[in-house]
Scaffold this active site. Structure first.
Site, PDB file in Angstrom:
ATOM      1  N   ARG A 104     -18.351   6.463 -35.117  1.00 29.00           N
ATOM      2  CA  ARG A 104     -16.932   6.188 -34.843  1.00 29.00           C
ATOM      3  C   ARG A 104     -16.394   5.466 -36.056  1.00 29.00           C
ATOM      4  O   ARG A 104     -16.853   4.368 -36.388  1.00 29.00           O
ATOM      5  CB  ARG A 104     -16.765   5.339 -33.583  1.00 29.00           C
ATOM      6  CG  ARG A 104     -15.367   4.774 -33.436  1.00 29.00           C
ATOM      7  CD  ARG A 104     -15.090   4.189 -32.084  1.00 29.00           C
ATOM      8  NE  ARG A 104     -14.949   5.235 -31.089  1.00 29.00           N
ATOM      9  CZ  ARG A 104     -14.402   5.049 -29.881  1.00 29.00           C
ATOM     10  NH1 ARG A 104     -13.962   3.858 -29.521  1.00 29.00           N
ATOM     11  NH2 ARG A 104     -14.302   6.049 -29.029  1.00 29.00           N
ATOM     12  N   HIS A 131     -11.029  13.407 -31.739  1.00 21.32           N
ATOM     13  CA  HIS A 131     -11.919  12.798 -30.735  1.00 21.32           C
ATOM     14  C   HIS A 131     -12.517  13.935 -29.886  1.00 21.32           C
ATOM     15  O   HIS A 131     -12.229  14.070 -28.705  1.00 21.32           O
ATOM     16  CB  HIS A 131     -11.109  11.828 -29.871  1.00 21.32           C
ATOM     17  CG  HIS A 131     -11.942  10.838 -29.101  1.00 21.32           C
ATOM     18  ND1 HIS A 131     -13.315  10.778 -29.195  1.00 21.32           N
ATOM     19  CD2 HIS A 131     -11.587   9.872 -28.212  1.00 21.32           C
ATOM     20  CE1 HIS A 131     -13.767   9.821 -28.406  1.00 21.32           C
ATOM     21  NE2 HIS A 131     -12.744   9.256 -27.800  1.00 21.32           N
ATOM     22  N   GLN A 134     -14.249  13.467 -26.372  1.00 24.39           N
ATOM     23  CA  GLN A 134     -13.345  13.168 -25.266  1.00 24.39           C
ATOM     24  C   GLN A 134     -12.734  14.445 -24.698  1.00 24.39           C
ATOM     25  O   GLN A 134     -12.661  14.616 -23.476  1.00 24.39           O
ATOM     26  CB  GLN A 134     -12.238  12.215 -25.742  1.00 24.39           C
ATOM     27  CG  GLN A 134     -11.297  11.791 -24.634  1.00 24.39           C
ATOM     28  CD  GLN A 134     -11.983  10.909 -23.599  1.00 24.39           C
ATOM     29  OE1 GLN A 134     -12.555   9.895 -23.949  1.00 24.39           O
ATOM     30  NE2 GLN A 134     -11.918  11.293 -22.330  1.00 24.39           N
ATOM     31  N   ASP A 229      -2.001   8.894 -23.967  1.00 24.90           N
ATOM     32  CA  ASP A 229      -2.936   7.973 -24.630  1.00 24.90           C
ATOM     33  C   ASP A 229      -2.133   6.754 -25.065  1.00 24.90           C
ATOM     34  O   ASP A 229      -0.897   6.756 -24.987  1.00 24.90           O
ATOM     35  CB  ASP A 229      -3.547   8.709 -25.849  1.00 24.90           C
ATOM     36  CG  ASP A 229      -4.680   7.951 -26.526  1.00 24.90           C
ATOM     37  OD1 ASP A 229      -5.134   6.932 -25.980  1.00 24.90           O
ATOM     38  OD2 ASP A 229      -5.095   8.386 -27.618  1.00 24.90           O
ATOM     39  N   CYS A 269      -7.633   9.172 -21.721  1.00 28.02           N
ATOM     40  CA  CYS A 269      -8.991   8.943 -22.241  1.00 28.02           C
ATOM     41  C   CYS A 269      -9.460   7.502 -22.007  1.00 28.02           C
ATOM     42  O   CYS A 269     -10.649   7.246 -22.027  1.00 28.02           O
ATOM     43  CB  CYS A 269      -9.057   9.304 -23.716  1.00 28.02           C
ATOM     44  SG  CYS A 269      -8.010   8.294 -24.784  1.00 28.02           S
ATOM     45  N   ARG A 297     -17.889  11.787 -19.755  1.00 27.55           N
ATOM     46  CA  ARG A 297     -18.274  11.625 -21.160  1.00 27.55           C
ATOM     47  C   ARG A 297     -19.800  11.675 -21.278  1.00 27.55           C
ATOM     48  O   ARG A 297     -20.349  12.334 -22.158  1.00 27.55           O
ATOM     49  CB  ARG A 297     -17.760  10.281 -21.713  1.00 27.55           C
ATOM     50  CG  ARG A 297     -16.268  10.212 -21.975  1.00 27.55           C
ATOM     51  CD  ARG A 297     -15.849  11.042 -23.181  1.00 27.55           C
ATOM     52  NE  ARG A 297     -16.520  10.651 -24.397  1.00 27.55           N
ATOM     53  CZ  ARG A 297     -16.173   9.636 -25.189  1.00 27.55           C
ATOM     54  NH1 ARG A 297     -15.099   8.937 -24.907  1.00 27.55           N
ATOM     55  NH2 ARG A 297     -16.862   9.348 -26.297  1.00 27.55           N
TER      56      ARG A 297
HETATM   57  N1  NVA Z   1      -6.193   7.276 -29.695  1.00 31.84           N
HETATM   58  C1  NVA Z   1      -7.003   6.159 -29.307  1.00 31.84           C
HETATM   59  C2  NVA Z   1      -8.139   6.635 -28.454  1.00 31.84           C
HETATM   60  C3  NVA Z   1      -9.043   5.535 -27.965  1.00 31.84           C
HETATM   61  C4  NVA Z   1     -10.231   6.074 -27.204  1.00 31.84           C
HETATM   62  C5  NVA Z   1      -7.510   5.438 -30.547  1.00 31.84           C
HETATM   63  O1  NVA Z   1      -7.846   6.112 -31.516  1.00 31.84           O
HETATM   64  O2  NVA Z   1      -7.539   4.198 -30.534  1.00 31.84           O
HETATM   65  N1   CP Z   2     -12.143   7.034 -24.489  1.00 31.63           N
HETATM   66  C1   CP Z   2     -12.907   6.330 -25.333  1.00 31.63           C
HETATM   67  O1   CP Z   2     -13.378   6.841 -26.351  1.00 31.63           O
HETATM   68  O2   CP Z   2     -13.120   5.043 -24.972  1.00 31.63           O
HETATM   69  P1   CP Z   2     -13.831   3.884 -25.826  1.00 31.63           P
HETATM   70  O3   CP Z   2     -12.879   3.530 -26.953  1.00 31.63           O
HETATM   71  O4   CP Z   2     -14.017   2.769 -24.859  1.00 31.63           O
HETATM   72  O5   CP Z   2     -15.119   4.405 -26.375  1.00 31.63           O
END
Ligand code: NVA
Ligand code: CP
Length: 314
Positions: A104, A131, A134, A229, A269, A297
């Protein structure tokens, strides 16, 4: 043999997704029956987090243990990654010691560079651009709720569907567009001005499988799924105040859900901010499947890890 990475949704084909959805259903069934399923005994997954996480960490970590393997957890703060060791060097070293890597991070270019120097498959656990894990879970959840017995392929239930995206043109929106183009459904996109999806970043063709709507109500009209989101994704916190103002009309509420089909589902998500991108009555209401979505997930990623390491198992 070329290593199969999963850096964006288009890294796998429709046929592979059909397999993964079937496999995830089997893996979930075994999990619910407390039946052991350990094809990855003695395999190790390294998880590298440069941003915060709850779901991604727990789902990959618990999932890998359930598959019989083990996990190494690294963050920028407690590894040399945060002290400017070149990403290529990190990739060479880490991938000599583990069988699989989940990352990540911020830019997609970083994960692409890591993958280019990795001896083992690399999975995108969220970047600024995508992502994919997800969306894999979201589609599996939709199929679970709306698939019908007797359909030849799990993908049949997705064909011709309409997904309304209300909110930021972010990593989730980009990935929805990739999935729509590949699997044959349409995304109705409504984003505030200045926060549109960049088609080149998403890597999709214009107007092929998505339509843009100024008014989020119009985007929701006739939708099979309404999804949103956070207004501010990780890494964009400096824009928080400007975004709060720009996104004020992009809150999924009961009226938007009424514009969708009567049996429309709601997904997010997570993490969610009630009263911002979604009203509590929607996310906590009867059309919401967010808890299944979060749980799934783990099941889809177990199928994905198994597939990347062992290929198809019948
Ligand atoms: N779009 C959000 C998703 C979090 C799971 C982010 O990138 O923070
Ligand atoms: N949806 C998702 O990726 O959640 P986290 O940021 O908690 O991993």
């Amino acid at each position: 043999m070329a290593i199969q990475h999963y850096l964006q949704f288009t890294d796998l084909g429709a046929d592979e997704y059909a397999y993964l959805f079937e496999r995830a259903a089997l893996i979930k069934k075994k999990f619910k029956a407390y039946e052991k399923h350990q094809p990855l005994a003695d395999r190790t997954l390294a998880m590298i987090f440069e941003k915060a996480s709850t779901r991604t960490r727990v789902s990959f970590e618990a999932g890998m243990y359930q598959l019989g393997g083990s996990v190494v957890h690294l963050t920028t703060g407690d590894s040399q990654l945060g002290r400017a060791e070149p990403i290529e060097d990190s990739a060479k070293v880490i991938s000599r010691m583990v069988d699989l890597v989940m990352i990540r991070t911020f830019g997609q270019d970083k994960i692409a560079r890591f993958a280019a120097h990795s001896r083992v498959p690399v999975i995108n656990g969220l970047t600024n651009e995508f992502h994919p894990c997800q969306i894999l879970a979201d589609l599996f959840t939709f199929i679970e709720h709306r698939g019908q017995a007797g359909q030849a392929s799990p993908l049949d239930c997705l064909k011709g569907r309409v997904v309304a995206w209300v909110g930021d043109g972010n990593n989730m929106a980009n990935t929805w567009l990739q999935a729509a183009e590949l699997l044959g459904f349409t995304v109705h996109l409504s984003t505030p001005s200045g926060y549109e999806v960049d088609q080149a970043v998403a890597g999709v063709r214009a107007n092929h499988s998505y339509k843009v709507f100024k008014d989020p109500m119009d985007a929701c009209h006739g939708a099979d799924l309404v999804t949103t989101d956070v207004w501010t994704s990780m890494g964009y916190e400096a824009e928080n105040e400007a975004r709060r103002k720009a996104f004020a009309d992009w809150c999924v509420d009961a009226e938007m859900m009424r514009a969708a089909k009567p049996d429309a589902l709601f997904m997010h998500c997570l993490p969610a901010h009630r009263g911002e991108e979604v009203e509590a009555e929607v996310i906590d209401g009867p059309q919401s499947v967010v808890w299944d979505e979060a749980e799934n997930r783990m099941h889809v990623q177990k199928a994905l890890m198994e597939y990347l390491l062992l290929g198809r198992l019948e």
